[in-house]
Design a protein around this motif. Structure first.
Motif, mmCIF file in Angstrom:
data_model
loop_
_atom_site.group_PDB
_atom_site.id
_atom_site.type_symbol
_atom_site.label_atom_id
_atom_site.label_comp_id
_atom_site.label_asym_id
_atom_site.label_seq_id
_atom_site.Cartn_x
_atom_site.Cartn_y
_atom_site.Cartn_z
ATOM 1 N N THR A 63 0.822 -1.207 0.000
ATOM 2 C CA THR A 63 0.000 0.000 0.000
ATOM 3 C C THR A 63 0.857 1.258 0.000
ATOM 4 O O THR A 63 1.906 1.321 0.642
ATOM 5 N N LYS A 65 0.028 4.835 1.182
ATOM 6 C CA LYS A 65 -1.044 5.396 2.009
ATOM 7 C C LYS A 65 -1.148 6.905 1.833
ATOM 8 O O LYS A 65 -0.403 7.668 2.442
ATOM 9 N N LEU A 71 -2.280 0.661 -4.664
ATOM 10 C CA LEU A 71 -1.581 -0.597 -4.434
ATOM 11 C C LEU A 71 -0.466 -0.693 -5.464
ATOM 12 O O LEU A 71 -0.717 -0.654 -6.673
ATOM 13 N N PRO A 92 -5.355 3.942 1.103
ATOM 14 C CA PRO A 92 -5.354 2.511 1.416
ATOM 15 C C PRO A 92 -4.373 2.235 2.549
ATOM 16 O O PRO A 92 -3.237 2.714 2.519
ATOM 17 N N ASN A 94 -4.013 -1.197 4.887
ATOM 18 C CA ASN A 94 -3.424 -2.533 4.906
ATOM 19 C C ASN A 94 -3.916 -3.362 3.731
ATOM 20 O O ASN A 94 -4.960 -3.080 3.148
ATOM 21 N N VAL A 95 -3.161 -4.408 3.400
ATOM 22 C CA VAL A 95 -3.502 -5.273 2.282
ATOM 23 C C VAL A 95 -3.246 -6.715 2.676
ATOM 24 O O VAL A 95 -2.341 -7.004 3.458
ATOM 25 N N THR A 113 -7.781 -4.635 0.163
ATOM 26 C CA THR A 113 -7.224 -3.514 0.912
ATOM 27 C C THR A 113 -8.329 -2.659 1.504
ATOM 28 O O THR A 113 -9.452 -2.613 0.979
#
Length: 350
Positions: A63, A65, A71, A92, A94-95, A113
């Motif tokens: 990610t 952020k 992504l 975004p 967490n993934v 995500t």
């Protein structure tokens, strides 16, 4: 007097100049073998996708952020794969990745995500990162605290049903995490259904890092200012807390969590001791989760991490550990180097 005024002026000017706090890694820190190309804004969390027929073509999804985030996809040399990006995402966090989601007659791999500013969960098909969520699924509907942060995927070993555990920026003392099922809606399209609410919160800091141990059927999450909490992952299970560990020894925040299996039951749980630039290691088995050791890493202020024990290529022949660093990169480590440090620390205690 003139000299004193000059000193004061310089001091005031220095106080106004912004500085980025960097805790330099110790000389004993584990060193990465590869550092990725930087993302434009702010890396946060990685996930590893294993190529089904050629592990050397496996990918890292991470990610970036920001309100204009995304992504980013990297190869095993840390190079950004420009044809496999999901951009324009609204912060975004967490993934996570899962394999074999059944949509109609096709089983697909997915990257999931959290998109904090839209209050949605986003889902993309791997490896090309095609959007399959129709713009995203709202989370924490009806709640004032509805800004998602952490996410971890659980695949039930028998039924193969797939679930997403989602955490948020702030939340109540109970029911902080919501568990959703990701499934076919009967028309070969993806839908998301809430199945339960669980998870205590200390009321201090926040909850972001979540990890699932599919083999043993547990979900763990970091109550940043209090400790690591453990629950059953199956949606039909009790919502009773099974363990609270890692309450002591952290410099400040508890962050990224990675499960390192050695066999079916044994192994380790690695947790980022963010402000110490280290990962604290706990035993995987049982409910006590004894502290094993603390390993200094070259990452700075690491949030998320992921690992695989599978052989990928010559460099990562015995597994790969990936961790975020706050210089907009992800760092790749040989898993065998980490295991060697753990074993050495245990031998020194004996």
């Amino acid at each position: 007097m003139k000299d004193l005024m000059c000193v004061l002026a310089i001091a005031m000017l220095s106080a106004c100049v912004p500085t980025n706090k960097v805790n330099r890694p110790s000389d004993k820190a584990l060193k990465p073998v590869i550092i990725t190309e930087p993302t434009p804004h702010d890396t946060d969390d990685p996930a590893i996708w294993i190529h089904p027929s050629d592990p050397s073509k496996s990918l890292i999804v991470g990610t970036d952020k920001d309100k204009d985030g995304g992504l980013y996809v990297f190869d095993l040399k840390g190079k950004i794969q420009k044809d496999k990006l999901a951009l324009g995402l609204k912060r975004p966090n967490n993934v996570d990745i899962e394999y074999g989601l059944q949509l109609g007659d096709t089983a697909i791999d997915i990257a999931v995500t959290t998109e904090r500013l839209t209050h949605k969960l986003r889902v993309f098909q791997l490896p090309n990162m095609n959007e399959i969520d129709g713009g995203g699924f709202p989370v924490f509907e009806g709640e004032e605290a509805n800004a998602p942060m952490g996410v971890a995927i659980y695949k039930e070993p028998i039924s193969k049903r797939i679930f997403a555990f989602v955490g948020r920026k702030t939340g109540p003392k109970e029911g902080y995490l919501w568990q959703y099922e990701l499934k076919d809606n009967g028309q070969a399209e993806l839908e998301m259904v809430l199945v339960r609410k669980l998870g205590a919160f200390s009321g201090t800091k926040e909850i972001e890092a979540i990890a699932v141990d599919d083999q043993l059927g547990y979900v763990y999450y970091a109550d940043e200012g209090a400790g690591l909490r453990q629950y059953y992952a199956h949606p039909d299970s009790s919502t009773m807390e099974l363990a609270l560990f890692g309450q002591d020894g952290f410099a400040e925040d508890r962050e990224g969590i990675s499960i390192l299996p050695i066999n079916e039951h044994d192994g380790y749980i690695l947790v980022s001791d963010q402000q110490a630039n280290a990962f604290r290691v706990f035993s995987r088995e049982g409910m006590e989760h004894a502290f094993v050791t603390s390993l200094p890493f070259s990452t700075n202020e690491s949030d998320g991490s992921d690992l695989t024990v599978l052989s990928l290529n010559e460099t990562f022949s015995e597994g790969l550990f990936v961790a975020m660093s706050d210089d907009r990169t992800f760092q790749y480590y040989r898993l065998k180097d980490i295991l060697s440090r753990i074993e050495a620390s245990m031998a020194s205690v004996d």
